[in-house]
Design a protein around this motif. Structure first.
Motif, PDB file in Angstrom:
ATOM      1  N   GLY A   1       0.829  -1.196   0.000  1.00  0.00           N
ATOM      2  CA  GLY A   1       0.000   0.000   0.000  1.00  0.00           C
ATOM      3  C   GLY A   1       0.865   1.248   0.000  1.00  0.00           C
ATOM      4  N   TYR A   2       0.456   2.238  -0.774  1.00  0.00           N
ATOM      5  CA  TYR A   2       1.213   3.485  -0.897  1.00  0.00           C
ATOM      6  C   TYR A   2       0.288   4.688  -0.762  1.00  0.00           C
ATOM      7  CZ  TYR A   2       5.443   1.227  -2.832  1.00  0.00           C
ATOM      8  OH  TYR A   2       6.576   0.480  -3.013  1.00  0.00           O
ATOM      9  N   ASP A   3       0.843   5.803  -0.347  1.00  0.00           N
ATOM     10  CA  ASP A   3       0.161   7.076  -0.559  1.00  0.00           C
ATOM     11  C   ASP A   3       0.023   7.274  -2.058  1.00  0.00           C
ATOM     12  OD1 ASP A   3       0.059   7.681   2.152  1.00  0.00           O
ATOM     13  OD2 ASP A   3       1.993   8.721   2.115  1.00  0.00           O
TER      14      ASP A   3
ATOM     15  N   PHE B   1      -6.408  -2.502 -15.141  1.00  0.00           N
ATOM     16  CA  PHE B   1      -6.522  -3.735 -14.369  1.00  0.00           C
ATOM     17  C   PHE B   1      -5.208  -4.045 -13.659  1.00  0.00           C
ATOM     18  CE2 PHE B   1      -6.563  -8.288 -13.717  1.00  0.00           C
ATOM     19  CZ  PHE B   1      -7.888  -8.599 -13.451  1.00  0.00           C
ATOM     20  N   GLY B   2      -4.111  -3.783 -14.360  1.00  0.00           N
ATOM     21  CA  GLY B   2      -2.788  -4.100 -13.849  1.00  0.00           C
ATOM     22  C   GLY B   2      -1.877  -4.444 -15.010  1.00  0.00           C
ATOM     23  N   PHE B   3      -0.682  -4.954 -14.714  1.00  0.00           N
ATOM     24  CA  PHE B   3       0.237  -5.326 -15.792  1.00  0.00           C
ATOM     25  C   PHE B   3       0.761  -6.738 -15.584  1.00  0.00           C
ATOM     26  CE2 PHE B   3       3.153  -3.439 -12.651  1.00  0.00           C
ATOM     27  CZ  PHE B   3       4.191  -4.357 -12.613  1.00  0.00           C
ATOM     28  N   LEU B   4       1.111  -7.397 -16.690  1.00  0.00           N
ATOM     29  CA  LEU B   4       1.713  -8.721 -16.690  1.00  0.00           C
ATOM     30  C   LEU B   4       3.102  -8.634 -17.304  1.00  0.00           C
ATOM     31  CD1 LEU B   4      -1.367 -10.821 -17.837  1.00  0.00           C
ATOM     32  CD2 LEU B   4      -0.355 -10.797 -15.545  1.00  0.00           C
ATOM     33  N   VAL B   5       3.955  -9.561 -16.909  1.00  0.00           N
ATOM     34  CA  VAL B   5       5.356  -9.515 -17.333  1.00  0.00           C
ATOM     35  C   VAL B   5       5.682 -10.724 -18.210  1.00  0.00           C
ATOM     36  CG1 VAL B   5       7.749  -9.400 -16.578  1.00  0.00           C
ATOM     37  CG2 VAL B   5       5.948  -8.326 -15.198  1.00  0.00           C
ATOM     38  N   PRO B   6       6.008 -10.519 -19.488  1.00  0.00           N
ATOM     39  CA  PRO B   6       6.456 -11.637 -20.331  1.00  0.00           C
ATOM     40  C   PRO B   6       7.769 -12.217 -19.803  1.00  0.00           C
ATOM     41  CG  PRO B   6       5.830  -9.733 -21.669  1.00  0.00           C
ATOM     42  CD  PRO B   6       5.886  -9.265 -20.244  1.00  0.00           C
TER      43      PRO B   6
ATOM     44  N   LEU C   1      -1.551  -6.458  -9.935  1.00  0.00           N
ATOM     45  CA  LEU C   1      -2.907  -5.916 -10.065  1.00  0.00           C
ATOM     46  C   LEU C   1      -2.977  -4.548  -9.401  1.00  0.00           C
ATOM     47  CD1 LEU C   1      -5.199  -8.957  -9.116  1.00  0.00           C
ATOM     48  CD2 LEU C   1      -4.528  -8.205 -11.394  1.00  0.00           C
ATOM     49  N   PHE C   2      -3.686  -3.623 -10.044  1.00  0.00           N
ATOM     50  CA  PHE C   2      -3.972  -2.332  -9.433  1.00  0.00           C
ATOM     51  C   PHE C   2      -5.275  -2.485  -8.644  1.00  0.00           C
ATOM     52  CE2 PHE C   2      -1.940  -0.427 -13.527  1.00  0.00           C
ATOM     53  CZ  PHE C   2      -0.684  -0.868 -13.107  1.00  0.00           C
ATOM     54  N   SER C   3      -5.175  -3.136  -7.499  1.00  0.00           N
ATOM     55  CA  SER C   3      -6.367  -3.586  -6.757  1.00  0.00           C
ATOM     56  C   SER C   3      -7.293  -2.450  -6.376  1.00  0.00           C
ATOM     57  CB  SER C   3      -5.939  -4.354  -5.507  1.00  0.00           C
ATOM     58  OG  SER C   3      -5.176  -5.488  -5.857  1.00  0.00           O
ATOM     59  N   SER C   4      -6.742  -1.314  -5.966  1.00  0.00           N
ATOM     60  CA  SER C   4      -7.588  -0.204  -5.543  1.00  0.00           C
ATOM     61  C   SER C   4      -8.237   0.513  -6.715  1.00  0.00           C
ATOM     62  CB  SER C   4      -6.775   0.793  -4.704  1.00  0.00           C
ATOM     63  OG  SER C   4      -5.571   1.151  -5.369  1.00  0.00           O
ATOM     64  N   THR C   5      -7.740   0.259  -7.936  1.00  0.00           N
ATOM     65  CA  THR C   5      -8.414   0.762  -9.135  1.00  0.00           C
ATOM     66  C   THR C   5      -9.557  -0.149  -9.526  1.00  0.00           C
ATOM     67  OG1 THR C   5      -6.367   1.758  -9.951  1.00  0.00           O
ATOM     68  CG2 THR C   5      -8.115   1.424 -11.558  1.00  0.00           C
TER      69      THR C   5
ATOM     70  N   ALA D   1      -8.663   0.177  -0.526  1.00  0.00           N
ATOM     71  CA  ALA D   1      -7.603   0.904   0.172  1.00  0.00           C
ATOM     72  C   ALA D   1      -8.205   2.124   0.849  1.00  0.00           C
ATOM     73  CB  ALA D   1      -6.510   1.334  -0.822  1.00  0.00           C
ATOM     74  N   PRO D   2      -7.574   2.620   1.921  1.00  0.00           N
ATOM     75  CA  PRO D   2      -8.070   3.847   2.570  1.00  0.00           C
ATOM     76  C   PRO D   2      -8.007   5.032   1.606  1.00  0.00           C
ATOM     77  CG  PRO D   2      -6.470   2.691   3.960  1.00  0.00           C
ATOM     78  CD  PRO D   2      -6.416   2.036   2.615  1.00  0.00           C
ATOM     79  N   GLU D   3      -8.678   6.079   1.970  1.00  0.00           N
ATOM     80  CA  GLU D   3      -8.711   7.283   1.131  1.00  0.00           C
ATOM     81  C   GLU D   3      -7.293   7.816   0.895  1.00  0.00           C
ATOM     82  OE1 GLU D   3     -11.077  11.585   0.913  1.00  0.00           O
ATOM     83  OE2 GLU D   3     -11.255  10.274   2.675  1.00  0.00           O
ATOM     84  N   ASN D   4      -7.043   8.178  -0.364  1.00  0.00           N
ATOM     85  CA  ASN D   4      -5.742   8.716  -0.787  1.00  0.00           C
ATOM     86  C   ASN D   4      -4.608   7.694  -0.714  1.00  0.00           C
ATOM     87  OD1 ASN D   4      -6.872  11.310  -1.286  1.00  0.00           O
ATOM     88  ND2 ASN D   4      -6.677  11.801   0.897  1.00  0.00           N
TER      89      ASN D   4
END
Length: 444
Positions: free
Chosen positions: A303-305, A316-321, A332-336, A342-345
């Motif tokens: 989790g990040y600010d 959705f997120g990114f995958l790596v070949p 995954l960009f779970s909070s998207t 995730a908490p606010e901000n």
């Protein structure tokens, strides 16, 4: 009233319990853990909602929608953020978007001009003849080697944490094999499949406000309270005069014996031989049924600010070949994806490490695993500083692969069922790991 015993309270076992109850059976379900759902686990920590198994359910078919409706889950579902329709891969060390319309197909750098041209030649490629073709062979033959490297390979690592060379087309993606044989082309077949009455007019990507565990918890709530015996293992199963004597034991308690008319075994393949089986016809097939390929997988949550992540996280997120030679399978960009993750901000990133590609990395100690993911995110997403939240979930035997051995498992299950009246086997090692497959799984 017919008595039915179900061993294993994962999603398939729960659905079978609910359906047996609907049919008028008296149901007893043994679950070794203190909760149902198997790998469908969700936990809220410090305002972050973590899914430890599947993060989404792709709703495309009428039958799955009907089952969810009957369970009362459709009204509880929440749709993914429209931004989640955008997907990314890593190419040449950068996160690039995959095409989402015709214009972006030509502008996206996900494939080279020659790779895109080869993709457009797909309708002119003849049908394949190999019944046991690998997913890698199929993608390379129909779409080209570059599409395999930068589309097939990362996609399969995201779904199965496996390499496409290890997966059987027949069992991993039977619909693609059927489309090719019926229509001669994936592009033509997919256009025609949109008219399939079994498909919903519009597909949905859904979850639930409390995470994916809300689904098994809902099914549990539809069963009588006395139906499910938690922290109880079936340790011995004996066939006696066309009935099934089950010896079970809870931690610290004495053994209990009960007799049932039907037995549905929904334990994972890796746990099947922990049970002592007596009196079975074709008992020698049990080791074949239990033989499923698994690889270790670790899920790393950071989790990040929001201000500390340079990437817009608009997808959705990114995958790596694999050819990119990085240390993670994808993020995954779970909070998207869904609100309330995730908490606010703040933002939540869920990263997958290990699998068939790099199994040793999944077993790194916590501090090294966090540092590995931190470094990847600094380079790919422009994260700044250390995360303000972190958590790891480890799965030593993550996903039963639909490889060539899956056909042997299914054949062994059929033979055991035919030779032992009232005995059935089900689970993701037989029906497939997707949630729709588990909801639709048939014991017949």
């Amino acid at each position: 009233m017919s008595r039915t015993c179900i061993i294993g309270g994962g999603l398939t076992g729960l659905v079978q319990a609910w359906q047996s109850q609907q049919a008028g059976h008296k149901v007893t379900l043994f679950e070794a853990n203190d909760t149902v759902g198997g790998v469908l686990q969700s936990e809220r920590i410090d305002g972050y909602l973590l899914d430890y198994g599947a993060n989404t359910l792709s709703l495309r078919h009428q039958k799955v929608a009907r089952i969810l409706g009957e369970l009362g889950m459709l009204d509880r579902s929440i749709d993914a953020n429209p931004e989640a329709s955008l997907r990314f891969i890593v190419r040449s060390g950068k996160v690039v978007s995959l095409p989402h319309n015709l214009g972006s197909f030509f502008s996206s750098p996900f494939l080279s001009p020659l790779g895109k041209l080869r993709l457009l030649l797909e309708p002119f490629i003849p049908k394949g003849k190999e019944d046991e073709e690998s997913v890698a062979g199929f993608i390379s033959r129909r779409l080209g080697k570059e599409a395999l490297d930068f589309a097939g390979n990362p996609f399969l690592s995201g779904v199965y944490a496996a390499k496409p060379e290890s997966l059987s087309l027949k069992y991993a993606f039977p619909a693609l094999q059927e489309i090719e044989q019926k229509h001669g082309s994936l592009f033509r077949g997919m256009l025609k499949s949109k008219k399939n009455p079994e498909r919903l007019s519009k597909s949905r990507l859904i979850s639930f406000a409390s995470g994916m565990q809300e689904m098994p918890n809902r099914i549990l709530g539809l069963l009588p309270a006395e139906c499910v015996q938690f922290k109880t293992r079936a340790i011995k199963i004996e066939k006696v005069n066309n009935q099934w004597k089950v010896t079970s034991q809870s931690k610290g308690s004495q053994k209990t014996k009960e007799t049932f008319d039907q037995l549905i075994c929904a334990v994972p393949a890796s746990k099947l031989l922990d049970i002592e089986w007596k009196g079975l016809v074709s008992k020698e097939l049990l080791p074949i049924l239990a033989e499923a390929t698994h690889h270790p997988l670790s899920l790393v949550y950071h989790g990040y600010d929001r201000a500390k992540v340079n990437h817009p996280l608009d997808g959705f997120g990114f995958l790596v070949p694999e050819v990119e030679k990085r240390n993670i399978l994808g993020t995954l960009f779970s909070s998207t994806l869904f609100p309330g993750r995730a908490p606010e901000n703040k933002v939540l990133l869920t990263t997958f490490v290990g699998g068939e590609r790099q199994p040793k990395l999944a077993n790194l100690e916590d501090s090294k695993l966090h540092s590995l993911v931190l470094k990847e995110h600094q380079q790919l997403l422009g994260t700044q500083g250390r995360p303000c939240f972190q958590k790891i979930k480890r799965w030593p035997n993550a996903i039963p692969l639909p490889d060539a051995k899956m056909g042997d498992r299914q054949s062994a299950a059929r033979d055991l069922q035919e030779g032992n009246n009232g005995l059935y086997f089900t689970g993701s090692h037989l029906c497939g790991v997707s949630l729709p497959n588990c909801l639709e799984a048939d014991i017949a």
